[in-house]
Design an enzyme around this catalytic site. Sequence first.
Site, short mmCIF file in Angstrom:
data_model
loop_
_atom_site.label_atom_id
_atom_site.label_comp_id
_atom_site.label_asym_id
_atom_site.label_seq_id
_atom_site.Cartn_x
_atom_site.Cartn_y
_atom_site.Cartn_z
N ALA A 49 23.03 66.39 41.71
CA ALA A 49 23.28 67.21 42.90
C ALA A 49 24.49 66.69 43.69
O ALA A 49 25.54 66.46 43.13
CB ALA A 49 22.02 67.27 43.75
N SER A 50 24.31 66.44 44.98
CA SER A 50 25.46 66.16 45.85
C SER A 50 26.06 64.77 45.69
O SER A 50 27.08 64.47 46.32
CB SER A 50 25.07 66.37 47.32
OG SER A 50 24.93 67.76 47.59
N ILE A 51 25.47 63.91 44.87
CA ILE A 51 26.17 62.67 44.52
C ILE A 51 27.47 63.02 43.80
O ILE A 51 28.41 62.23 43.75
CB ILE A 51 25.27 61.76 43.66
CG1 ILE A 51 24.02 61.35 44.46
CG2 ILE A 51 26.00 60.51 43.22
CD1 ILE A 51 23.03 60.51 43.67
N SER A 52 27.53 64.25 43.26
CA SER A 52 28.77 64.74 42.65
C SER A 52 29.93 64.67 43.63
O SER A 52 31.09 64.50 43.23
CB SER A 52 28.59 66.17 42.16
OG SER A 52 27.50 66.28 41.25
#
Length: 554
Positions: A165-168
């Site tokens: 997810a937002s670790i991207s």
Amino acid sequence: MYRLPSAVTTRAATPGGLAWGCGRRTAHYRARLPPLGPGWVGGLGLGLGLALGAKLAGGLRGATPAPSPTAPDPEVSPQVETPPPKEQPLAPWSPQTPTPPTSRLYARAIDSSRDLLHRIKDEVGAPGIVVGVSVDGKEIWSEGLGYADVENRVPCKPETVMRIASISKSLTMVALAKLWEAGKLDLDIPVQHYVPEFPEKEYEGEKVSVTTRLLISHLSGIRHYEKDMKKVKEEKAYKALKIMKEIEADQEKELKEKGGKSNERNDFAKAKIEQDEAKGRNSKPGKKKNDFEQGELYLKEKFENSIESLRLFKNDPLFFKPGSQFLYSTFGYTLLAAIVERASGYKFLDYMQKIFHDLDMLTTVQEENEPVIYNRARFYVYNKKRRLVNTPYVDNSYKWAGGGFLSTVGDLLKFGNAMLYGYQVGLFKNSNENLLPGYLKPETMVMIWTPVPNTEMSWDKEGKYAMAWGVVEKKQTYGSCRKQRHYASHTGGAVGASSVLLILPEELDADSLCNKVPPRGIVVSIICNMQSVGLNSTALKIALEFDKERSDIP
């Protein structure tokens, strides 16, 4: 000593020995060979007797008393206890997997952290969860709990691949930082310089500029999944009012303790009036849908490139004046992906794969439905009847940069340690000139992990958002009381997935640099195949457990 063929003794000793003999004799007669004489049976009996006698003699020899400790006999070798049979090797994800020598030093921290993860998993009803922990750059513990695939009963293991997810966003920041270091990207000029397809913007009739730096820290004013500007503004005003009330209570307490000053009261009254005007008479926000109720989160359309995906939001008005308000926006990172393409001259995914190769993140890839990705988990959610179901199919090609990658806890640990090394290597240069440079320069990492004004860190109210990372700074208000440690982290929430990557740097001073090399600190990564699971506080507790254990090691 007489020795019988082992096959004879074995067959004769088995319950089926008679049947075997009968079978052989029948075959013998069928072949019309000369009949066996009566001596055959006697020979067999004699052989068995000799074998049993030899075994009994050996047993008696083994029962001979050991020599006296005071008068050892050099002719007799000491008795050696027969080792127990080897246990069957356990699966790598089993809680009982034998730990390597380094991990044994952290056995207590591993046990307590495993127990904590079991509790979190049970509380939220997550099918599976995977954790990885490194200490000073070395992976100490990784383990999977529960199932990566409930239907086929496939257990989670350290190699399980899930949505991060937002670790991207933190991964995308590395691409932007490398381009900035190379002089190919200016963070402070309008984005139209790189992506003219994104139209120039106005806010309340005034022409405004959206820059790369503002996009990174979610200060651009570009919307997130919620399209209703009124609801977003009402929610922002309500949150600001709550914060002001908390500040008011704290300041009144301090004034009572210190006696108070009139100018402080006047300043606070002025701030309160300004806030009342900003909230526009609305004391409660309108009901806003959460992200998982937004239709755009479940897009099934495949976009060929980042430029094409801009059409989802590029013509929408800005919700706030750029730089004035923090508004978390995954779409802002879609625009950043287009900037990376234009500044680098490569397709965004090609450029990211080069970075993953450099960082040795070999299992980190963009999420696509068609390719066979080994160890990929399935993703789950609970329906209205609280039954576990598979999540619907989604295509994340519109948000590769902001939430579209898959990875493992091991790859995330490598990434975290690369960032920590770059952050600390400058401190060690004077004591160790042979150190290799970090993937990003120390000054770049300091910039990335410096909190930005007017931002928020939704997963820890003590912190601020920096550049694609949330950062909590070191703080201690009272002696012998709570000490807030400096750390950086990013969480993630996607359809059927939750994640966190947390980095807790070691507190270093000039005297502690001797005989040490970076990275120094704890890195924790957790991924889960269930959405809406808050994991940051769990990761922080685990990091502090390992940090405490390390300080106790002589």
